[in-house]
Design a protein around this motif. Structure first.
Motif, PDB file in Angstrom:
ATOM      1  N   ARG A  47      26.007  68.107   7.058  1.00  0.00           N
ATOM      2  CA  ARG A  47      25.301  67.704   6.917  1.00  0.00           C
ATOM      3  C   ARG A  47      25.537  65.603   7.653  1.00  0.00           C
ATOM      4  NH1 ARG A  47      18.864  68.576   4.685  1.00  0.00           N
ATOM      5  NH2 ARG A  47      19.030  70.899   6.008  1.00  0.00           N
ATOM      6  N   ILE A  48      26.656  65.621   6.953  1.00  0.00           N
ATOM      7  CA  ILE A  48      27.100  63.699   6.588  1.00  0.00           C
ATOM      8  C   ILE A  48      28.612  64.153   8.197  1.00  0.00           C
ATOM      9  CG2 ILE A  48      27.910  62.444   5.950  1.00  0.00           C
ATOM     10  CD1 ILE A  48      26.206  63.141   3.679  1.00  0.00           C
ATOM     11  N   VAL A  69      39.741  66.579   8.115  1.00  0.00           N
ATOM     12  CA  VAL A  69      38.692  65.844   8.728  1.00  0.00           C
ATOM     13  C   VAL A  69      38.539  65.307   9.541  1.00  0.00           C
ATOM     14  CG1 VAL A  69      37.604  66.153   6.602  1.00  0.00           C
ATOM     15  CG2 VAL A  69      39.207  64.494   7.501  1.00  0.00           C
ATOM     16  N   HIS A  70      37.484  65.255  10.700  1.00  0.00           N
ATOM     17  CA  HIS A  70      37.692  64.600  11.426  1.00  0.00           C
ATOM     18  C   HIS A  70      36.726  63.104  11.525  1.00  0.00           C
ATOM     19  CE1 HIS A  70      39.072  63.159  16.312  1.00  0.00           C
ATOM     20  NE2 HIS A  70      38.709  61.985  15.950  1.00  0.00           N
ATOM     21  N   LEU A  71      37.125  62.326  10.848  1.00  0.00           N
ATOM     22  CA  LEU A  71      35.239  60.832  10.772  1.00  0.00           C
ATOM     23  C   LEU A  71      35.244  60.579  12.579  1.00  0.00           C
ATOM     24  CD1 LEU A  71      36.454  60.365   7.486  1.00  0.00           C
ATOM     25  CD2 LEU A  71      35.429  61.972   8.042  1.00  0.00           C
ATOM     26  N   LEU A  72      33.766  59.811  12.184  1.00  0.00           N
ATOM     27  CA  LEU A  72      33.170  59.407  13.746  1.00  0.00           C
ATOM     28  C   LEU A  72      34.090  57.920  13.751  1.00  0.00           C
ATOM     29  CD1 LEU A  72      29.855  59.204  13.464  1.00  0.00           C
ATOM     30  CD2 LEU A  72      30.982  60.804  14.846  1.00  0.00           C
ATOM     31  N   ARG A  73      34.102  57.167  14.987  1.00  0.00           N
ATOM     32  CA  ARG A  73      35.190  56.021  14.746  1.00  0.00           C
ATOM     33  C   ARG A  73      34.114  54.838  14.045  1.00  0.00           C
ATOM     34  NH1 ARG A  73      35.995  54.714  20.697  1.00  0.00           N
ATOM     35  NH2 ARG A  73      36.980  52.969  19.582  1.00  0.00           N
ATOM     36  N   ASN A  77      26.589  51.955  16.005  1.00  0.00           N
ATOM     37  CA  ASN A  77      25.762  52.329  14.875  1.00  0.00           C
ATOM     38  C   ASN A  77      26.732  53.669  14.102  1.00  0.00           C
ATOM     39  OD1 ASN A  77      25.933  54.015  17.168  1.00  0.00           O
ATOM     40  ND2 ASN A  77      23.782  54.059  17.236  1.00  0.00           N
ATOM     41  N   GLN A  78      27.606  53.539  14.456  1.00  0.00           N
ATOM     42  CA  GLN A  78      28.066  55.214  13.380  1.00  0.00           C
ATOM     43  C   GLN A  78      29.020  54.138  12.737  1.00  0.00           C
ATOM     44  OE1 GLN A  78      30.087  57.857  17.902  1.00  0.00           O
ATOM     45  NE2 GLN A  78      31.254  56.508  16.550  1.00  0.00           N
ATOM     46  N   SER A  79      28.757  52.921  12.364  1.00  0.00           N
ATOM     47  CA  SER A  79      29.803  52.307  11.161  1.00  0.00           C
ATOM     48  C   SER A  79      29.112  52.980   9.986  1.00  0.00           C
ATOM     49  CB  SER A  79      29.845  50.652  11.014  1.00  0.00           C
ATOM     50  OG  SER A  79      30.333  50.655  12.080  1.00  0.00           O
ATOM     51  N   ILE A  80      27.639  52.741  10.123  1.00  0.00           N
ATOM     52  CA  ILE A  80      27.147  53.350   8.843  1.00  0.00           C
ATOM     53  C   ILE A  80      26.866  54.914   8.224  1.00  0.00           C
ATOM     54  CG2 ILE A  80      24.982  53.854   7.474  1.00  0.00           C
ATOM     55  CD1 ILE A  80      24.056  50.742   9.203  1.00  0.00           C
ATOM     56  N   LYS A  81      27.447  55.947   9.488  1.00  0.00           N
ATOM     57  CA  LYS A  81      27.677  56.963   8.998  1.00  0.00           C
ATOM     58  C   LYS A  81      29.033  57.291   9.269  1.00  0.00           C
ATOM     59  CE  LYS A  81      26.305  61.558  10.531  1.00  0.00           C
ATOM     60  NZ  LYS A  81      25.784  62.374  11.907  1.00  0.00           N
ATOM     61  N   HIS A  82      29.833  55.939   9.822  1.00  0.00           N
ATOM     62  CA  HIS A  82      31.328  57.177   9.139  1.00  0.00           C
ATOM     63  C   HIS A  82      31.689  56.004   7.854  1.00  0.00           C
ATOM     64  CE1 HIS A  82      35.193  55.148   8.289  1.00  0.00           C
ATOM     65  NE2 HIS A  82      35.681  56.268   9.290  1.00  0.00           N
ATOM     66  N   GLN A  83      30.719  55.231   7.346  1.00  0.00           N
ATOM     67  CA  GLN A  83      30.610  54.971   5.701  1.00  0.00           C
ATOM     68  C   GLN A  83      30.004  56.246   4.483  1.00  0.00           C
ATOM     69  OE1 GLN A  83      32.857  52.583   3.999  1.00  0.00           O
ATOM     70  NE2 GLN A  83      31.615  53.745   2.323  1.00  0.00           N
ATOM     71  N   ASP A 110      42.625  62.665  10.387  1.00  0.00           N
ATOM     72  CA  ASP A 110      41.950  61.743  11.821  1.00  0.00           C
ATOM     73  C   ASP A 110      40.701  60.708  10.573  1.00  0.00           C
ATOM     74  OD1 ASP A 110      41.748  59.152  13.319  1.00  0.00           O
ATOM     75  OD2 ASP A 110      41.367  60.594  15.128  1.00  0.00           O
ATOM     76  N   THR A 111      40.676  59.651  10.181  1.00  0.00           N
ATOM     77  CA  THR A 111      39.606  58.852   9.430  1.00  0.00           C
ATOM     78  C   THR A 111      38.807  58.007  10.443  1.00  0.00           C
ATOM     79  OG1 THR A 111      41.032  57.617   7.932  1.00  0.00           O
ATOM     80  CG2 THR A 111      40.565  59.851   7.123  1.00  0.00           C
ATOM     81  N   ASN A 112      39.835  57.713  11.361  1.00  0.00           N
ATOM     82  CA  ASN A 112      39.303  57.164  11.799  1.00  0.00           C
ATOM     83  C   ASN A 112      39.292  55.602  11.705  1.00  0.00           C
ATOM     84  OD1 ASN A 112      39.428  57.071  14.649  1.00  0.00           O
ATOM     85  ND2 ASN A 112      37.761  58.739  14.933  1.00  0.00           N
ATOM     86  N   SER A 113      39.952  55.106  10.445  1.00  0.00           N
ATOM     87  CA  SER A 113      39.437  54.064   9.659  1.00  0.00           C
ATOM     88  C   SER A 113      40.915  52.958   9.584  1.00  0.00           C
ATOM     89  CB  SER A 113      38.921  54.330   8.395  1.00  0.00           C
ATOM     90  OG  SER A 113      39.264  53.520   7.191  1.00  0.00           O
ATOM     91  N   THR A 114      40.875  52.213   8.918  1.00  0.00           N
ATOM     92  CA  THR A 114      42.286  51.572   9.366  1.00  0.00           C
ATOM     93  C   THR A 114      42.835  50.571   7.818  1.00  0.00           C
ATOM     94  OG1 THR A 114      41.043  49.590  10.557  1.00  0.00           O
ATOM     95  CG2 THR A 114      42.898  51.115  11.720  1.00  0.00           C
ATOM     96  N   LEU A 115      41.193  50.748   7.319  1.00  0.00           N
ATOM     97  CA  LEU A 115      41.136  50.123   5.421  1.00  0.00           C
ATOM     98  C   LEU A 115      42.506  50.468   4.946  1.00  0.00           C
ATOM     99  CD1 LEU A 115      37.546  50.166   5.077  1.00  0.00           C
ATOM    100  CD2 LEU A 115      38.691  48.411   6.103  1.00  0.00           C
TER     101      LEU A 115
END
Length: 185
Positions: A47-48, A69-73, A77-83, A110-115
């Protein structure tokens, strides 16, 4: 299939649930002596994380799980869903490790994260392969979006990034044939 065939590799794929882009994830591999099979989607993540694939590899008593995986950017409003995606994957990794500490897990894609933080993976558990090479860029945008995170009784010995055979500004037709991602392995 054509890419895997041209590369002399095998592949696995699972339809995703992404309604915005229609993108999917797949797994290209060359693992002689291993029995490799798709385990499909992970119920706890379904679901996530709309784009994911679980692959199991076995060789005798050794077991490796690959979660592609391929995560959202993480924008707007996608920031919360990405986390939430990142947290759910970390929880899944911890639960799998607790259930069988002998299993090696690799989360890749692709995590779409630069952290990036030395000594800590994006998922809060495991070892980042990118740390061994200073989180070099894995994407045309010069960012380390693509990750390999390892958890279990194993370690990274060698890590490299390979760029596709074109420069920093390829024509759109070339990007369709290749990709805007580099090979992290």
């Amino acid at each position: 299939a054509a890419l895997a065939t041209r590369a002399g590799m095998k592949w696995l794929w699972e339809p995703g649930h992404d309604t915005a882009t229609g993108q999917e994830v797949g797994f290209l591999y060359e693992m002689p002596g291993w029995n490799v099979s798709s385990r499909g989607r992970v119920r706890a993540l379904d679901r996530i994380v709309s784009k994911h694939l679980l692959v199991e590899a076995r060789q005798g008593p050794q077991r490796v799980l690959f979660l592609v995986v391929h995560l959202l950017r993480p924008i707007g409003n996608q920031s919360i869903k990405h986390q939430q995606q990142v947290s759910a994957i970390g929880e899944w990794m911890r639960a799998e490790s607790a259930a069988d500490p002998r299993t090696v897990m690799v989360v890749l894609g692709d995590t779409n994260s630069t952290l990036t933080e030395r000594g800590k993976s994006l998922f809060g558990v495991g070892m980042e392969a990118g740390e061994r090479i200073g989180f070099r860029a894995t994407h045309l945008a010069a960012k380390a979006f693509d990750r390999l995170v390892l958890l279990g009784p194993a370690t990274w010995r060698e890590v490299e990034v390979r760029s596709p055979p074109y420069g920093n500004r390829p024509a759109a037709a070339i990007k369709r044939v290749w990709t805007d991602h580099f090979l992290l392995g």
